[in-house]
Scaffold this active site. Structure first.
Site, PDB file in Angstrom:
ATOM      1  N   TYR A 221       0.837  -1.204   0.000  1.00 44.00           N
ATOM      2  CA  TYR A 221       0.000   0.000   0.000  1.00 44.00           C
ATOM      3  C   TYR A 221       0.874   1.258   0.000  1.00 44.00           C
ATOM      4  CZ  TYR A 221      -3.749   3.201   1.444  1.00 44.00           C
ATOM      5  OH  TYR A 221      -4.662   4.234   1.524  1.00 44.00           O
ATOM      6  N   LYS A 225       1.137   4.330  -2.918  1.00 47.14           N
ATOM      7  CA  LYS A 225       0.880   5.730  -2.615  1.00 47.14           C
ATOM      8  C   LYS A 225       2.121   6.588  -2.855  1.00 47.14           C
ATOM      9  CE  LYS A 225      -3.358   4.929  -1.498  1.00 47.14           C
ATOM     10  NZ  LYS A 225      -4.452   5.373  -2.386  1.00 47.14           N
TER      11      LYS A 225
END
Length: 337
Positions: A221, A225
């Site tokens: 994740y 990002k």
């Protein structure tokens, strides 16, 4: 800059203008000397902070002084929101239609009819797998046929896993990169050409404070990002230097932990860590206000120093990561934000 000049002007007025001079006479000569010494040191520092803020705003606006808000007529605008059926995306849709903006929602999940009838009349749902270039193209053709070309694109869709590097499967790893990052190429390649032709548009991406930290249990994740930062910066550069379209706004939003399905399995550990948790409505409000203000730039919804963490000494960075290492400790399947 305005702040420092205001302080100087007020001090000068107190010294010279009646009846303000009465305030000046309340202090002794020694106190006046201390005040003037303080201002001698403080005003240049305040001036530099103000100048830095001004230059940053200028840079965010692609070195243009005019935000050109007059080009936007919200009841005539069309926004595309990916992942708009739930979570932050749904709140963004709700706030956009409150300004009379027509919204096309792209999602794999159905859009729940939770809005007022007059609001629902402004929302069109398109079931679309944004990881498929062909699916995005076909959906875009339908949107253009139904409403015309969008002037706002909000790449909000995101998924999250709670797995360590050794535990995550290749399928789940590929999926999170496809949804969180690679899909941005699909949507931008589809909708940006019309914006360039009209010299008008706004492309926004929903990132996360995780972009600034690689955290245990959510490395995939954090990587997606962080990749969004490079995408945002590169898109901004290409609009200026390849497509001669600096008028097109670009924004990237960095929310802190937010109450969505992405964090539903982290409730207990977030409470133990005493980490602040945002409501989706608050995140959406900041995002939509950035759109309405017709401003480019970063929107950080958390500690203001978050974007500067990479400039901290390594031991400080590692201390922060260590403090957050026990938040994502349970295995969980992916959830759409």
């Amino acid at each position: 800059m305005i702040r420092s000049l205001t302080i100087l002007a007020v001090y000068y007025a107190v010294r010279t203008v009646w009846p303000l001079r009465i305030l000046y006479l309340l202090f002794s000569e020694e106190q006046h000397a201390h005040i003037e010494t303080f201002l001698t040191w403080a005003l240049p520092i305040i001036f530099l902070f103000d100048l830095n803020a001004m230059l940053s705003r200028w840079a965010e606006n692609k070195w243009m002084w005019n935000h050109d808000k007059s080009a936007w007529h919200w009841r005539n605008e069309l926004a595309v929101v990916t992942g708009g059926s739930s979570g932050i995306g749904f709140s963004v849709v709700e706030k956009l239609v409150s300004y009379g903006i027509t919204v096309a929602v792209l999602d794999v999940e159905p859009f729940l009819n939770q809005l007022q009838p007059d609001q629902m009349s402004l929302v069109s749902f398109y079931q679309c797998d944004i990881t498929s270039r062909d699916a995005v193209h076909k959906t875009a053709e339908k949107i253009r046929s139904d409403h015309g070309s969008p002037s706002v694109l909000i790449n909000n869709a995101g998924i999250g896993n709670a797995n360590t590097i050794l535990e995550i499967t290749p399928e789940r790893l590929r999926s999170i990169f496809d949804v969180n990052l690679l899909s941005h190429w699909n949507t931008v390649q589809e909708f940006l050409p019309d914006m360039i032709a009209k010299k008008k548009g706004h492309i926004m991406s929903t990132a996360s404070l995780a972009a600034f930290l690689g955290l245990a249990g959510m490395v995939d994740y954090s990587c997606t990002k962080a990749g969004m930062i490079a995408f945002y910066e590169g898109l901004t550069q290409e609009l200026k230097h390849r497509y001669n379209a600096p008028q097109i706004k670009t924004s990237i939003v960095f929310p802190n932990w937010t109450k969505t399905r992405l964090t539903s399995h982290l409730t207990d550990s977030l409470k133990r860590s005493k980490a602040p948790i945002l409501d989706p409505e608050d995140v959406a409000e900041a995002m939509v206000q950035q759109i309405i203000a017709a401003k480019s730039g970063q929107v950080i919804l958390g500690p203001s120093l978050a974007a500067s963490i990479r400039a901290f000494p390594w031991w400080v960075q590692e201390f922060i990561r260590d403090r957050l290492a026990q938040i994502v400790i349970t295995n969980a399947t992916t959830a759409v934000s």
